[in-house]
Every structure is written in C-alpha cells, then in structure tokens.
Design an enzyme around this catalytic site. Structure first.
Site, mmCIF file in Angstrom:
data_model
loop_
_atom_site.group_PDB
_atom_site.id
_atom_site.type_symbol
_atom_site.label_atom_id
_atom_site.label_comp_id
_atom_site.label_asym_id
_atom_site.label_seq_id
_atom_site.Cartn_x
_atom_site.Cartn_y
_atom_site.Cartn_z
ATOM 1 C CB ILE A 92 -0.949 -0.029 1.226
ATOM 2 C CG1 ILE A 92 -1.942 -1.205 1.082
ATOM 3 C CG2 ILE A 92 -1.699 1.281 1.373
ATOM 4 C CD1 ILE A 92 -2.813 -1.462 2.305
ATOM 5 C CG ASP A 149 9.935 0.349 4.180
ATOM 6 O OD1 ASP A 149 10.200 -0.403 5.146
ATOM 7 O OD2 ASP A 149 8.920 0.214 3.480
ATOM 8 C CG ASP A 169 12.895 0.846 13.203
ATOM 9 O OD1 ASP A 169 11.749 1.258 13.494
ATOM 10 O OD2 ASP A 169 13.308 -0.293 13.492
ATOM 11 N N GLY A 191 3.154 -0.375 8.936
ATOM 12 C CA GLY A 191 2.432 -1.100 9.976
ATOM 13 C C GLY A 191 2.729 -2.581 9.851
ATOM 14 C CG LEU A 218 -4.900 -11.695 25.234
ATOM 15 C CD1 LEU A 218 -3.977 -10.642 24.657
ATOM 16 C CD2 LEU A 218 -6.151 -11.038 25.828
ATOM 17 C CG ASN A 243 -1.435 -19.579 22.159
ATOM 18 O OD1 ASN A 243 -1.166 -20.177 23.196
ATOM 19 N ND2 ASN A 243 -2.325 -20.015 21.291
ATOM 20 C CG ASN A 256 -9.852 -10.293 12.553
ATOM 21 O OD1 ASN A 256 -10.754 -11.138 12.580
ATOM 22 N ND2 ASN A 256 -9.040 -10.143 11.524
ATOM 23 C CE1 TYR A 290 -2.332 -4.262 11.558
ATOM 24 C CE2 TYR A 290 -4.637 -4.914 11.417
ATOM 25 C CZ TYR A 290 -3.520 -4.312 10.863
ATOM 26 O OH TYR A 290 -3.613 -3.738 9.610
ATOM 27 C CB THR A 341 -0.643 -6.067 0.374
ATOM 28 O OG1 THR A 341 -1.123 -6.507 1.639
ATOM 29 C CG2 THR A 341 -1.361 -4.803 -0.038
HETATM 30 P P1 NAP Z 1 3.366 -4.431 3.984
HETATM 31 O O1 NAP Z 1 3.308 -4.950 2.594
HETATM 32 O O2 NAP Z 1 3.843 -5.339 5.055
HETATM 33 O O3 NAP Z 1 4.248 -3.082 3.983
HETATM 34 C C1 NAP Z 1 4.506 -2.369 5.162
HETATM 35 C C2 NAP Z 1 5.850 -1.710 5.044
HETATM 36 O O4 NAP Z 1 6.112 -0.996 6.279
HETATM 37 C C3 NAP Z 1 6.968 -2.730 4.883
HETATM 38 O O5 NAP Z 1 7.893 -2.309 3.911
HETATM 39 C C4 NAP Z 1 7.574 -2.755 6.264
HETATM 40 O O6 NAP Z 1 8.913 -3.184 6.303
HETATM 41 C C5 NAP Z 1 7.443 -1.302 6.668
HETATM 42 N N1 NAP Z 1 7.702 -1.160 8.098
HETATM 43 C C6 NAP Z 1 7.396 -2.048 9.091
HETATM 44 N N2 NAP Z 1 7.895 -1.622 10.257
HETATM 45 C C7 NAP Z 1 8.530 -0.454 10.018
HETATM 46 C C8 NAP Z 1 9.268 0.448 10.824
HETATM 47 N N3 NAP Z 1 9.471 0.213 12.133
HETATM 48 N N4 NAP Z 1 9.807 1.554 10.255
HETATM 49 C C9 NAP Z 1 9.636 1.795 8.939
HETATM 50 N N5 NAP Z 1 8.959 0.960 8.112
HETATM 51 C C10 NAP Z 1 8.413 -0.150 8.645
HETATM 52 O O7 NAP Z 1 1.942 -3.902 4.467
HETATM 53 P P2 NAP Z 1 0.682 -3.370 3.622
HETATM 54 O O8 NAP Z 1 -0.247 -4.502 3.428
HETATM 55 O O9 NAP Z 1 1.117 -2.572 2.459
HETATM 56 O O10 NAP Z 1 0.011 -2.439 4.735
HETATM 57 C C11 NAP Z 1 0.295 -1.049 4.839
HETATM 58 C C12 NAP Z 1 -0.573 -0.468 5.948
HETATM 59 O O11 NAP Z 1 -1.942 -0.775 5.700
HETATM 60 C C13 NAP Z 1 -0.277 -1.047 7.324
HETATM 61 O O12 NAP Z 1 -0.391 -0.040 8.300
HETATM 62 C C14 NAP Z 1 -1.368 -2.065 7.520
HETATM 63 O O13 NAP Z 1 -1.625 -2.316 8.878
HETATM 64 C C15 NAP Z 1 -2.519 -1.380 6.833
HETATM 65 N N6 NAP Z 1 -3.588 -2.291 6.401
HETATM 66 C C16 NAP Z 1 -3.371 -3.220 5.430
HETATM 67 C C17 NAP Z 1 -4.418 -4.053 5.033
HETATM 68 C C18 NAP Z 1 -4.258 -5.071 3.944
HETATM 69 O O14 NAP Z 1 -5.244 -5.729 3.607
HETATM 70 N N7 NAP Z 1 -3.096 -5.238 3.340
HETATM 71 C C19 NAP Z 1 -5.657 -3.933 5.651
HETATM 72 C C20 NAP Z 1 -5.836 -2.983 6.637
HETATM 73 C C21 NAP Z 1 -4.802 -2.151 6.993
HETATM 74 P P3 NAP Z 1 9.264 -4.736 6.803
HETATM 75 O O15 NAP Z 1 9.766 -5.395 5.602
HETATM 76 O O16 NAP Z 1 10.267 -4.573 7.876
HETATM 77 O O17 NAP Z 1 7.990 -5.339 7.340
#
Ligand code: NAP
Length: 466
Positions: free
Chosen positions: A237, A256, A279, A310, A317, A319, A367, A373, A407
């Site tokens: 995203i 990132d 980070d 994120g 909970l 575990n 959830n 989360y 994603t």
């Molecule tokens: P993703 O593919 O896992 O991408 C998240 C990116 O954030 C990754 O590159 C990750 O790096 C980076 N990140 C994690 N921790 C970090 C940190 N401490 N500092 C800087 N960067 C960091 O996730 P996504 O599916 O695109 O989701 C993006 C956002 O949408 C998130 O907040 C997620 O909770 C929210 N969201 C997603 C969905 C969905 O269906 N995909 C639904 C609801 C909400 P790493 O490689 O280290 O993980």
C-alpha cells in the site's frame, strides 16, 4: 496475488455457473484513468424541497463538465443556471435512460416525514444506475442541527445510504456527505472523489465536511510544489501511496526500514522521489524526518505526512508473547504519536499540512488473533479524533481504514480466511493498494481543508464492523 475466483466469475462459463448457483459476482471495478472524464457518464440530480446545496453541487458538476439531468425542479434549475450548469430535463416516466451518478441534496429534510423524498427520488430510478455507478446523498451534519427533529432525520440518511450500498450491486457505491453550514465551498474535493472511479472500493461511508481553509488548486496536479512523506513506501500500500501522490505532483520522501533500502531506491527512482531509510520506532525518528525534510525537500518542510508503515503479529491473546504485543503497538501507534508530536513541536509541518493515517477495519470490528493489531489500529482512530480539534494553521488529520487489500500482508493469510475476507463485502472482492492510495490522495489534497477528524473505510463495504 491473483483472485482466481474473480477471473473464473468473469469468464463466459463462470458467468453462467455463478448466476445459476447464486454465488457472489465480483465485477471488475473501474479505476481512475486520467484519459477519461472524471465522471464517465450521465448524472441525475435531485433535491428535497427547501434544500440549500443545489448551488455548490451544480458548481462542481459544471467544473467537471458533467452531463447532468434533473426532473422538474424549479429551485435546482435556478441554482444550476446561476453557476452556468446546463441542467437537461429528465422525464420521470423515462425508464430507458441510464445514469452513472445519482446525487440527492437532502439538506432540506427537516423531519422524519420528509425522508420520503429520498424514496421518491431513488426508488423509480433504482434500476437505471449503470454498473460501477455512484449514489451520493448530501445532507447537513446532524450534531450541528439545532432542531432535534432535523438532526434525527439527517442522521437517518446513514441507514438509507448503507442499505443502498448493499442492495444496488454491480460494483456500485453509495456515500453520505454531511456539509456543515458555512462549509459549502469545501464540498468539491469530496464530491469529486465520491463521484469518480477514484473511490472504486469505498462504499457505505459517511464524511463530515466542515469549514476550514481550502486552497484553490490545479485539479490535474493538486500536490504540485508540495512535499509528502510516506512511511512503509517500499512495497504494498505504501508504494501505491507514493506513486499516487507523485502522480498528483508531490515530491515524495519514501521512508522504510533500512533493510528495504533497495526496494525503496527502486520506488523513489521511478517517481523522482527521495529516499529516507529509517526505523520509525527509533526515539529520534521524528527529529531525523524533520531534519531531512528541512534539508532535502523542495518545500523545506512537509505538506503531507502519511503514516502507512504497519505490521501484524497475529496470535490469540493466550498465546501472545509480550514482544509481539509491544512491537505492534510501537510501530502501528506509539511511533506515529511520537513523530506527530515532534513534527508539530519542531514546526516541520507547513501551513495547511495534511496528516493521513492508515488504520484498519480490524480496529473497528476487532478480529480473532489480533488483539494487539486491533488495539493499535483503534488507537489510530482515537488519535485522529483527539488530535483533530487541537491542530492549528490549517493542518488536518484524517485516517483511512482499509479492509481486505491484495498485498503481501493478506497473501500470508490462510486460504479459507483469505477467501472469506475477499467475498464478505459489497464488491465480493479484495481491494487493490491503489484504492487506499486514492483515498489518501483525496485527504492529502490542499482542497480538502474541510476534512478534519474523518475516518473512511476502504473496504468495499465489508460486513465486518459495519
Ligand atoms: P506491507 O506490505 O507489510 O508493507 C509495510 C511496510 O512498512 C513494509 O515495507 C515494512 O517493512 C514497513 N515497516 C514495518 N515496520 C517499520 C518500521 N518500524 N519503520 C519503517 N517501516 C516499517 O503492508 P501493507 O499490506 O502494504 O500495509 C500497509 C498499511 O496498511 C499497514 O499499516 C497495515 O496495517 C494497513 N492495512 C493493510 C491491510 C491489507 O489488507 N493489506 C488492511 C488494513 C490495513 P518490513 O519489511 O520490515 O515489514
């Protein structure tokens, strides 16, 4: 990840099987194409007697050159003529015409008896909405209505819109926009978003438009000259957000974790952005962002901050390890609070800056296996609501709450739960990262100064938490 069910459903054989078995039919969603008109089809406009938003609505429709029709309605015709909108006549007996967008100005509805005006407008034309159509009801913010009868009737609009979103099918959407008295000039960015293909995976949503500084913009490059920070921009995203904000003219600082620097370089390179490997949980992250923006960005500060990074660490909970709780809370919520505090304290946000957060429907519905989360994402909503009234200098904060988006994060979900997530919404499919990115670009626009403290779900009207 490809959706095999959707591919099958849209084949000749699939269409037959799906129809006969009454299975969900995930139509291909039309998405924004800059080479097509913003509103790609005719608009039908209606209004309850005594409504007052005909002028601002007509103004927007005129600006986007919408082919607009209305029944015999003197007040609407006057309002349209005043802004130069050519309102073409629609004969209510005509069952052949098809409409892409149906807009109803409900601002004149004063009490529950008058809600029948909604029925009178939409019921006769309910079968005339085109696939990927848009139903938009515009009313007055209930909490700001001084008359309890009017507040009640305006609040009732929500049930109508959410039901239409579930009923009309064929990839259509339904939304409710509440406009505060005096905020009429701020309607445009929201009406454009909801009437267009940019809101393909957004349905059943309620947005409150308030008074607030809104700037005039070039709608083809709303973020020209602006600098936007996007966290988690190396993939998923975040990458789509970075690309969409760059499409809208922004210089994007792509942030990132350092381990993702190669992908970050790739994304930034393709959109002419800047790279900031960092980070966000580092105690000095806010300071580092402020220094980087000040030294490297074209606007010597930030105009848009998107808190997208994120993670999930799912466990029931019983575990769950404490580090799984702490890491999720720190990345998804606490670091965003710290960074906001620092950017505000350091004056690193330019006037009229936009903070846009990424929550989740998990934070709304809860959830199984996601206590950590869901707590963090509900906290993001709490942060938006509590910080919004404290902001000055035209700065706003809003959030999107994605549902099931295709994603890496959702590809890791076990098959059965993944399929349920994809189908349990009004579109019968998962959304694409660009759907979240378009909603963020709408909040990020300089024309969205009237949006502050809103949370909009990008979930195809998921049944979860609805
Ligand atoms: P993703 O593919 O896992 O991408 C998240 C990116 O954030 C990754 O590159 C990750 O790096 C980076 N990140 C994690 N921790 C970090 C940190 N401490 N500092 C800087 N960067 C960091 O996730 P996504 O599916 O695109 O989701 C993006 C956002 O949408 C998130 O907040 C997620 O909770 C929210 N969201 C997603 C969905 C969905 O269906 N995909 C639904 C609801 C909400 P790493 O490689 O280290 O993980």
């Amino acid at each position: 990840m490809s959706d095999r069910y959707q591919e099958f459903a849209n084949s000749a054989l699939g269409k037959l099987v799906i129809k006969n078995l009454g299975l969900p039919m995930p139509l291909e969603l039309e998405r924004f194409d800059p080479n097509k008109p913003l509103i790609n089809g005719a608009v039908l406009l209606g209004a309850a007697p005594g409504s007052t938003l005909g002028g601002p609505i007509s103004d927007v429709l005129n600006t986007v050159h919408a082919d607009t029709y209305a029944g015999n309605h003197a007040a609407l015709q006057q309002a349209a003529a005043k802004v130069g909108l050519n309102l073409r006549p629609y004969n209510s007996g005509d069952k052949e015409s098809r409409f892409k967008v149906m807009i109803f100005d409900a601002s004149g509805i004063q009490n529950s008896e008058q809600l029948v005006e909604l029925f009178n407008f939409y019921s006769p034309v309910a079968r005339q909405l085109l696939p990927n159509g848009r139903v938009i009801v515009i009313g007055r913010t209930p909490e700001l209505c001084s008359n309890p009868k009017m507040a009640t009737a305006q609040r009732a609009l929500e049930g109508f819109v959410k039901s239409v979103g579930k009923e009309f099918k064929k990839a259509s959407t339904a939304q409710l926009i509440y406009v505060a008295e005096g905020a009429e000039a701020n309607l445009e960015s929201t009406l454009r978003f909801f009437a267009s293909a940019k809101s393909a995976y957004v349905s059943g949503q309620v947005v409150r438009v308030s008074a607030g500084a809104t700037q005039k913009i070039d709608w083809n490059a709303p973020l020209a000259g602006k600098t936007a920070l996007v966290t988690g921009a190396s993939r998923g995203i975040g990458e789509a957000i970075a690309r969409t904000l760059a499409r809208d003219g922004a210089q994007v600082i792509c942030l990132d974790v350092p381990a993702q620097e190669a992908d970050l370089q790739r994304v930034a390179g393709e959109i002419g952005g800047l790279v900031l490997p960092l980070d966000i949980t580092a105690s000095d992250a806010g300071q580092k962002i402020a220094e980087f923006a000040n030294a490297e960005s074209q606007s010597k500060g930030l105009d848009v901050v998107v808190h997208n990074a994120g993670i999930t660490r799912d466990k029931t909970l019983a575990n769950m390890k404490d580090q799984q709780w702490n890491l999720v809370m720190n990345i998804n919520l606490s670091s965003e609070e710290r960074i906001n505090d620092t950017l505000l304290a350091e004056g690193a946000l330019n006037a009229n800056a936009r903070i846009v957060c990424v929550s989740s429907i998990s934070g709304i519905a809860g959830n199984l296996g996601q206590t950590n989360y869901a707590t963090s994402k509900a906290g993001v909503i709490g942060m938006v609501h509590s910080v919004a009234p404290t902001l000055a200098n035209g700065v706003t904060i809003n959030a999107v709450a994605p549902g099931f988006i295709e994603t890496q994060m959702t590809a890791a979900i076990p098959l059965g739960i993944r399929e349920a997530g994809r189908r349990m919404n009004s579109m019968s499919q998962g959304g694409q990262p660009v759907d979240v990115a378009e909603a963020i670009a709408w909040f990020a626009s300089p024309a969205s100064g009237g949006l502050n403290g809103n949370v909009v779900r990008v979930c195809g009207q998921s049944l979860l938490g609805a």
